[in-house]
Design an enzyme around this catalytic site. Structure first.
Site, PDB file in Angstrom:
ATOM      1  N   GLY A   1     -51.350  60.756 -35.457  1.00 39.13           N
ATOM      2  CA  GLY A   1     -51.509  59.303 -35.435  1.00 39.13           C
ATOM      3  C   GLY A   1     -52.954  58.924 -35.641  1.00 39.13           C
ATOM      4  O   GLY A   1     -53.799  59.741 -35.969  1.00 39.13           O
ATOM      5  N   CYS A   2     -53.259  57.641 -35.432  1.00 35.44           N
ATOM      6  CA  CYS A   2     -54.597  57.141 -35.764  1.00 35.44           C
ATOM      7  C   CYS A   2     -55.438  56.918 -34.519  1.00 35.44           C
ATOM      8  O   CYS A   2     -56.185  55.984 -34.436  1.00 35.44           O
ATOM      9  CB  CYS A   2     -54.492  55.836 -36.559  1.00 35.44           C
ATOM     10  N   GLY A   3     -55.300  57.761 -33.507  1.00 32.04           N
ATOM     11  CA  GLY A   3     -56.133  57.610 -32.329  1.00 32.04           C
ATOM     12  C   GLY A   3     -57.302  58.570 -32.379  1.00 32.04           C
ATOM     13  O   GLY A   3     -58.406  58.212 -32.742  1.00 32.04           O
ATOM     14  N   LEU A   4     -57.063  59.805 -32.040  1.00 39.51           N
ATOM     15  CA  LEU A   4     -58.075  60.854 -32.125  1.00 39.51           C
ATOM     16  C   LEU A   4     -57.651  61.808 -33.231  1.00 39.51           C
ATOM     17  O   LEU A   4     -56.557  62.358 -33.194  1.00 39.51           O
ATOM     18  CB  LEU A   4     -58.186  61.602 -30.779  1.00 39.51           C
TER      19      LEU A   4
END
Length: 298
Positions: free
Chosen positions: A117-120
């Site tokens: 995903g687009c977090g870390l």
């Protein structure tokens, strides 16, 4: 990075756009300079690892710094080649690692549970998101109160892209007695710190020699990246999160934030800051830690 192949970086970091501005009670047609924001892909061995929205500048620094702070390499010498490929919709940083590092990255990918995903970046589990932060408590670095004030003042004067657009973050390394040894800017605060990390690594600078200075708030990832660099001090213009404070405390890092002129707040390990009269600073931050680890206000 001597001998590494790097193609030319794109030069367009800003654009001039038309706007209608309300001035003196009326709308006036004018123009404004704004920063470019471009998808930048990190490709290792032909496979894309992550895509970041970033300012298209200092891309070799970005490739090296991202690789370091994400744990893909431990030193810039482990990168054999960087090719910056400008495509129609973005930029592909094609990074070729030494065989041993490339094998380790392939093994890491094999253990991924699902799409990233687009977090870390490159993180597929909660455990990895709260990964252990390197311990920097052994550092002998000490800063005076004036060092803290000077570090932010110097950074404020060395952000040409910010002065032009008022829309990017800055990150710098401050060394007592030398001032700022490197400054990088980007639309993303993490990107600015990664670019700074790459620039410092290429110059042979060791993080333990100085403090990281940022114009953004301090998130846990900013603390983690600073610790990976090896710096025991992070200085910020904006406020930290509670998790960032807990992480800095556990890593032995001094976290200073909300620097305004000659005023600032020390949230962790104030003993590293020496008063201007050379007496150890007391912990005069807005919070401290109880024995249970909970934050209590003072």
């Amino acid at each position: 990075m001597a001998g590494k192949r790097v193609s030319s970086s794109p030069s367009g970091t800003t654009a001039t756009v038309p706007e209608a501005a309300r001035r003196g009670g009326i709308l006036v047609a004018q123009s404004r300079v704004v920063p470019e924001e471009t998808p930048v892909a990190f490709t290792y061995g032909g496979s894309t690892h992550a895509v970041m929205m970033a300012t298209p500048a200092d891309l070799e620094d970005f490739a090296i710094g991202f690789s370091l702070t994400e744990g893909i390499i431990t030193g810039p010498e482990q990168i054999d080649d960087i090719d910056i490929v400008v495509e129609e919709k973005g930029i592909d940083l094609q990074i070729r690692l030494e065989d041993e590092q490339n094998d380790a990255l392939r093994l890491r990918r094999r253990h991924m549970a699902g799409p990233v995903g687009c977090g870390l970046c490159g993180i597929e589990s909660i455990d990895e998101a709260v990964r252990p932060t390197p311990d920097v408590s052994g550092s002998l670095l000490r800063l005076s109160e004036q060092d803290v004030v000077d570090a932010v003042a110097l950074l404020n004067g060395q952000q040409p892209l910010h002065f032009e657009t008022r829309a990017v973050h800055g990150a710098a390394f401050y060394v007592p007695g030398r001032g700022l040894i490197a400054v990088r800017e980007d639309v993303g605060r993490h990107n600015a710190l990664d670019k700074l990390t790459g620039a410092a690594a290429r110059a042979g600078f060791r993080g333990a020699q100085g403090a990281v200075v940022v114009t953004s708030r301090v998130s846990v990832e900013m603390v983690q990246k600073t610790a990976i660099v090896g710096s025991p001090v992070i200085i910020a213009i904006s406020a930290p999160t509670a998790l960032a404070i807990r992480t800095a405390e556990g890593a032995g890092m001094t976290l200073i934030a909300l620097v305004r002129g000659d005023e600032f707040e020390i949230f962790t390990h104030a003993e590293r800051i020496i008063r201007n009269d050379e007496e150890p600073a007391s912990l005069s931050a807005r919070c401290r830690y109880s024995e249970s680890g909970a934050i209590v206000h003072v």
